[in-house]
Each structure stands twice: as structure tokens, then as C-alpha cells.
Design a protein around this motif. Structure first.
Motif, PDB file in Angstrom:
ATOM      1  N   ARG A 136    -114.776 -57.322  85.574  1.00 26.44           N
ATOM      2  CA  ARG A 136    -116.016 -57.324  86.395  1.00 26.44           C
ATOM      3  C   ARG A 136    -116.649 -55.946  86.376  1.00 26.44           C
ATOM      4  N   MET A 176    -118.307 -52.418  86.982  1.00 26.24           N
ATOM      5  CA  MET A 176    -118.446 -51.479  88.160  1.00 26.24           C
ATOM      6  C   MET A 176    -119.924 -51.153  88.594  1.00 26.24           C
ATOM      7  N   CYS A 197    -111.698 -57.138  95.640  1.00 26.09           N
ATOM      8  CA  CYS A 197    -110.646 -56.938  94.634  1.00 26.09           C
ATOM      9  C   CYS A 197    -111.530 -56.565  93.613  1.00 26.09           C
ATOM     10  N   GLU A 198    -110.686 -55.539  92.564  1.00 21.40           N
ATOM     11  CA  GLU A 198    -111.555 -55.028  91.520  1.00 21.40           C
ATOM     12  C   GLU A 198    -111.010 -55.630  90.464  1.00 21.40           C
TER      13      GLU A 198
END
Length: 62
Positions: free
Chosen positions: A31, A33, A26-27
């Protein structure tokens, strides 16, 4: 107990995913990168670095 933050509330966390799916697939908006090759874990004693693929393959994804 109420918990608050100066940065405001987090976006909703999807409840249709398992924890491993959320961590590995899941992006999520907040969060950071990771660049390819950035270690996910580093052993403090040996300095051995583990990347995403190695952590994912050793996780119990039952």
C-alpha cells in the motif's frame, strides 16, 4: 481460473482483521503511503475532497 502477475505474488493478507481494520488501521507492504492532507475521495461533480478521518467517521464500522 488462475491469475498471475509479472510482479510476483502479493504478501499474505492478514485474515484476523475486518475489512475496515485493514483499510484504516493496517500498514500493508504494497500500500502506498499517503501524506497528511492527501484526499482519499474527491467528488467529481463538486470537487469536494474527503480525507481519511472523514471517510473513517462516515464508514459503518459495526
Amino acid at each position: 481460473m488462475e491469475i498471475s502477475s509479472i510482479s510476483g505474488p502479493l504478501p499474505p493478507i492478514p485474515d484476523s482483521l475486518t475489512i475496515p481494520q485493514f483499510i484504516f488501521d493496517c500498514e500493508y507492504v504494497t500500500r502506498p503511503m499517503r501524506r497528511a492532507g492527501t484526499p482519499w475521495l474527491i467528488d467529481d461533480t463538486t470537487g469536494r475532497a474527503l480525507g481519511r478521518d472523514e471517510v473513517r467517521s462516515s464508514a459503518a464500522l459495526g
